[in-house]
Design a protein around this motif. Structure first.
Motif, short mmCIF file in Angstrom:
data_model
loop_
_atom_site.label_atom_id
_atom_site.label_comp_id
_atom_site.label_asym_id
_atom_site.label_seq_id
_atom_site.Cartn_x
_atom_site.Cartn_y
_atom_site.Cartn_z
N ALA A 100 1.16 -0.89 -0.16
CA ALA A 100 0.05 0.24 -0.13
C ALA A 100 0.71 1.45 0.01
O ALA A 100 2.03 0.99 0.14
N VAL A 101 0.45 2.28 0.05
CA VAL A 101 0.97 3.46 -0.43
C VAL A 101 1.25 4.33 1.09
O VAL A 101 0.00 5.43 0.99
N LEU A 102 1.42 3.77 1.24
CA LEU A 102 1.02 4.21 3.51
C LEU A 102 2.68 4.60 3.91
O LEU A 102 3.16 3.76 3.80
N ALA A 103 2.62 5.60 5.00
CA ALA A 103 4.32 5.35 5.69
C ALA A 103 4.76 4.09 6.46
O ALA A 103 3.88 3.67 6.22
N ASN B 289 0.04 -6.94 0.26
CA ASN B 289 -1.54 -6.74 1.20
C ASN B 289 -1.35 -4.91 0.01
O ASN B 289 -0.66 -4.45 0.41
N LEU B 290 -1.81 -4.49 0.35
CA LEU B 290 -2.89 -3.16 -0.58
C LEU B 290 -3.25 -2.27 -0.01
O LEU B 290 -3.53 -0.90 -0.55
N SER B 291 -3.76 -2.46 1.12
CA SER B 291 -4.45 -1.23 1.80
C SER B 291 -3.51 -1.01 3.25
O SER B 291 -4.39 -0.46 4.72
N GLY B 292 -2.52 -1.64 3.46
CA GLY B 292 -1.61 -1.40 5.06
C GLY B 292 -2.14 -2.71 5.85
O GLY B 292 -1.77 -2.17 7.04
N GLY B 293 -2.76 -3.32 5.90
CA GLY B 293 -2.98 -4.28 6.73
C GLY B 293 -1.84 -5.60 7.15
O GLY B 293 -2.09 -5.31 8.13
N THR B 294 -0.54 -5.35 6.53
CA THR B 294 0.53 -5.57 7.13
C THR B 294 1.34 -4.46 7.88
O THR B 294 2.80 -5.17 8.27
N ILE B 295 0.66 -3.86 7.45
CA ILE B 295 1.51 -2.75 7.91
C ILE B 295 1.67 -2.50 10.15
O ILE B 295 0.68 -2.43 10.40
N PRO B 296 2.61 -2.85 10.70
CA PRO B 296 2.46 -2.34 11.92
C PRO B 296 1.76 -1.64 12.49
O PRO B 296 3.26 -1.16 13.56
N PRO C 82 6.42 7.80 -9.61
CA PRO C 82 7.48 7.38 -8.71
C PRO C 82 5.73 6.21 -7.33
O PRO C 82 6.41 5.55 -7.14
N THR C 83 5.16 6.23 -7.81
CA THR C 83 4.36 6.51 -7.20
C THR C 83 2.92 5.90 -7.76
O THR C 83 2.41 6.16 -8.91
N THR C 84 2.47 4.53 -7.39
CA THR C 84 1.24 3.71 -8.11
C THR C 84 -0.04 3.66 -6.68
O THR C 84 0.40 3.64 -5.86
N VAL C 85 -0.83 4.38 -6.90
CA VAL C 85 -1.50 3.97 -6.03
C VAL C 85 -3.27 3.04 -7.27
O VAL C 85 -3.94 3.70 -7.96
N LEU C 86 -3.02 1.93 -6.06
CA LEU C 86 -4.00 0.88 -6.77
C LEU C 86 -5.36 1.06 -6.70
O LEU C 86 -5.57 0.52 -5.36
N GLU C 87 -6.15 1.81 -7.26
CA GLU C 87 -7.35 1.29 -6.42
C GLU C 87 -8.55 -0.03 -6.38
O GLU C 87 -8.48 -0.54 -7.56
N ASP C 88 -9.72 -0.25 -6.37
CA ASP C 88 -10.74 -1.34 -6.27
C ASP C 88 -12.14 -1.39 -5.75
O ASP C 88 -12.64 -2.32 -5.40
N ALA C 89 -11.99 -0.16 -5.65
CA ALA C 89 -13.94 0.68 -5.96
C ALA C 89 -14.41 0.08 -6.83
O ALA C 89 -14.49 -0.26 -7.81
N THR C 90 -15.80 -1.03 -5.84
CA THR C 90 -16.51 -1.92 -7.37
C THR C 90 -17.58 -1.85 -7.29
O THR C 90 -18.45 -1.09 -6.07
N VAL C 91 -18.64 -1.86 -8.33
CA VAL C 91 -20.21 -1.05 -8.29
C VAL C 91 -20.10 -2.75 -9.21
O VAL C 91 -20.15 -2.94 -9.39
N ILE D 25 -3.50 4.94 -10.42
CA ILE D 25 -3.61 6.85 -10.55
C ILE D 25 -2.02 6.35 -10.37
O ILE D 25 -1.09 6.80 -9.12
N LEU D 26 -1.21 7.12 -11.21
CA LEU D 26 0.00 7.20 -11.48
C LEU D 26 0.50 8.36 -10.80
O LEU D 26 0.12 9.22 -11.55
N CYS D 27 1.54 8.49 -10.17
CA CYS D 27 1.30 9.55 -9.53
C CYS D 27 2.97 10.57 -8.64
O CYS D 27 3.50 9.36 -8.67
N ASP D 28 3.30 11.48 -8.08
CA ASP D 28 4.49 11.32 -7.28
C ASP D 28 4.00 11.61 -5.65
O ASP D 28 4.25 12.80 -5.94
N LYS D 29 4.27 10.91 -5.01
CA LYS D 29 3.72 11.88 -3.61
C LYS D 29 4.98 12.41 -2.88
O LYS D 29 3.91 12.91 -2.14
#
Lengths: 460, 460
Positions: free
Chosen positions: B34-37, B75-82, B335-344, B382-386
């Motif tokens: 995930a794109v998290l600190a 993990n893509l949502s930070g679930g494994t970040i302590p 540098p930064t890839t934000v991969l979304e998965d909102a679903t409809v 979303i391709l960006c630079d955090k």
């Protein structure tokens, strides 16, 4: 609050016509389809709409009144017996099919919708709701979900649980909870819909359920395979699965059941057969063609003396009517019918059938066995008279041995009828102390006053 | 206990080689995909066997140490970040496939078995484990189950949840809990396996998982449909489902993604196409024949300019390699890839694609969109630079609008990537206060010291 003022409070809430207090009315809701002693509820109420469910629960929680929710009362494990008295809430009047969405293949229903009625409404739109418990013409969707009801098609299509996409429910305090989604994939939040399924009314009361629908199979074929030996029929079941064919339905009937059904329904079953398999394959027409042929070959290779393929809808209906009649035909023979559903991994069906025979002989019991052989879920049905204490003692012994037999094969106490009151005492043997304690923690947390169907599944 | 004596206690328990305390070692487990600190854990430990899981948890619970379980860290949502520090428990070393039962079609595995390795082992026995998340070659089964991972085949075959028959786990106190069964039908006890699935390590740590297997499809056919307009591709998706065809896989790729993949992988994608659909139908050969033909007709009727059917395994692999490459190809651009998965709901895919375009334009964002169109689960990337604060602010705005867009269509925040830390703040908008409170009650009950992956999903 005193009882009188409480009754008044419910009448104020729901209207007098939705609050039943006479002995006759209450007696109607003291029992279900399990062989257990009835327990009279103190009061029976009917929510007029789903919001009423929350209001009723709030009032019950504030006044420490046990609540047993009831749909059609077809429960086979005592789950709908109000064993601690209190209030019975009847949700079978909430019968609205809110939406059948063809494009996204889901249905949203109120709790009291009758399973078969939903299935028809869905079929009319060209879709398919597969779960078909034996009680489907009277049982409600909420009851099916609360019990995680199975049915004849479980083998290929799964059980009620596999169709719950989301739900809304009221918790013990009357707070509204929403979980799951209308989307095929959803991981937003904990899987509360999963926890609520099969929870037998212990964690909350459903107000709305979202169910997955699937495209119907384009073709199907039914056949009956006749056997001179129970073993051969049972071995056939394992052989079909081993060939990687998953029939839509794969049912077993022993000689005693065959004779009883024939006597009752006169559908032309071979009364001399030691066992029958009733098999339906479905899917693409070519697949049906291939699988039906392969199943025939397997049946013959495993000793079937005759195979009768239904040539038309009428013949097909006859086969399944025979199967669907089994329980009621057996139930007519003796005053008491104990319908078991201990389940084993399907490859163990031959051992299970032999074990059941041994138990019947050992305890001189009359057991008719039929059921969903394809998913290891047989229904050994003990015919007896509960008033005969000596016989009943033998029945209880037999039932315990059936449980041990199934557990010894890596099976489970209940495939689809639930734990309720009937099997609560046997739970620890299967799932262990840790699992019961973990469950109790959850129960105490979401229902601290223990008002929601107290005493079911985990006792207490 | 003081930190030093605690480290000693873990070394005594697991051996010094299974306790990592150096900064380098700990840094390796401070982040996930995930794109998290990153957040450094205090200690990283490796259970040597499943019993160690219980012992580690007991020690952590007694000493109020937060525990974050980690498989492959995909993990893509930070679930494994302590996120609250404490201990990271690595279960990826527990890789035993305990049993693959062909007759009863299930597998029993330890938590660290890699998904693709299980799938191969199962295939070698002539069976099929369908869930195929993008990370399958590295991700572990336990991670898949904890996140309820989906994948390309979700549309027809469902997600990880649909294959969990039972499990064993250790709760926060280190107590062993068993739930579910090896039988197709089982209603013995509450559906704890259902609750544990998708629980992101908040309720316990899996020690053994029993998974359903199915017969593999006998045939399959893959094709690529090329479109001059995104709308036409999106409408095709809805039209295929409306025709009651459920492809095994039905993937979408927009022009930006197509060009990026082609640039990266040189597989011969039509870079001028505005959108592609990659479609695979599977099942009985005759069904595949019919459905492939029907899908072709539908694609053409909805404006496909060209349809390319894979003629052999090599061509088929090329199609799917292109799709599987999408994320890594896109990720190389910025540098930064934000991969979304909102679903409809899948019928809303055309609206979703239009809405995503509008969001990209409004916030001047580079969004490559691809993903599981067939189940409404697109992955706008979303391709960006955090590090560019102004741009990152626009990205955050865009992500929020993606959530609102999906929820407004009756969709969900996350189809398959989980809530973790990344989306915990948005939960209430979708499932409401009642659902969060109900979840917190359960969490407090089974983990009163809040040591199991604290802060995930429901915050707190």
């Amino acid at each position: 609050m005193k009882k009188n003022s409480l009754v008044g409070a419910f009448k104020d809430l729901l209207g007098a016509e939705n609050v039943m207090e006479s002995e006759t009315d209450r007696m109607n809701y003291a029992y279900d389809a399990a062989v257990l002693a009835p327990v009279m509820p103190g009061l029976v109420v009917r929510p007029r709409n789903t919001e009423d469910i929350g209001a009723i629960l709030k009032l019950c929680n504030e006044n420490n009144i046990p609540v047993t929710v009831r749909g059609a009362g077809t429960n086979l494990s005592g789950g709908t017996i109000p064993s601690m008295g209190g209030l019975v809430m009847l949700t079978n009047g909430l019968q609205r099919i809110i939406e059948i969405n063809e494009a996204d293949m889901y249905a949203i229903v109120e709790p009291g919708v009758i399973t078969a009625q939903l299935a028809s409404a869905v079929a009319a739109k060209g879709l398919f709701y597969p779960p078909d418990p034996g009680s489907q013409t009277v049982s409600t969707i909420a009851g099916n979900v609360a019990e995680n009801a199975g049915g004849l098609r479980g083998l290929k299509y799964g059980v009620s649980k596999d169709y719950v996409m989301g739900m809304e429910f009221y918790d013990a305090t009357g707070t509204h909870v929403r979980t799951g989604s209308k989307t095929v994939k959803c991981v937003t939040g904990f899987n509360l819909a999963g926890l609520m399924t099969a929870s037998e009314g212990c964690f909350g009361v459903y107000s709305q359920i979202t169910l997955k629908l699937v495209p119907p199979p384009k073709a199907s074929r039914s056949m009956m395979a006749v056997y001179d030996s129970v073993d051969q029929a049972a071995e056939t079941v394992a052989a079909i699965i081993a060939a990687k064919i998953i029939p839509c339905t794969l049912e077993f009937m022993d000689n005693f059941t065959i004779r009883t059904v024939e006597d009752f329904a006169k559908v032309g079953l071979p009364t001399e057969a030691k066992a029958l398999l009733l098999i339906e394959v479905d899917g693409h027409p070519a697949q049906v063609e291939d699988e039906a042929a392969e199943v025939e070959t397997i049946c013959k290779a495993n000793g079937a003396s005759r195979i009768q393929v239904a040539q038309n809808a009428e013949e097909r209906n006859k086969v399944w009517e025979a199967r669907r009649t089994a329980l009621s035909a057996l139930a007519k023979l003796r005053p008491t019918t104990v319908l078991e559903d201990a389940t084993v991994p399907r490859s163990r069906i031959p051992d299970m059938v032999r074990g059941l025979d041994a138990i019947a002989a050992r305890h001189k019991l009359t057991i008719g066995t039929f059921g969903h052989a394809g998913d290891g879920n047989l229904h050994p049905t003990i015919l007896c008279d509960k008033r005969d204490r000596e016989e009943w003692h033998r029945v209880e012994k037999g039932v315990e041995e059936i449980f041990e037999l199934a557990l010894g094969m890596g099976g489970t106490l209940s495939g689809e009828h639930g734990i309720g009151l009937a099997k609560a005492g046997f739970m620890e043997k299967e799932i262990g102390r840790g699992s019961i304690e973990f469950s109790r923690k959850i129960k105490r947390a979401v229902d601290p006053k223990n008002i929601l169907n107290p005493g079911k599944i985990i006792g207490g």
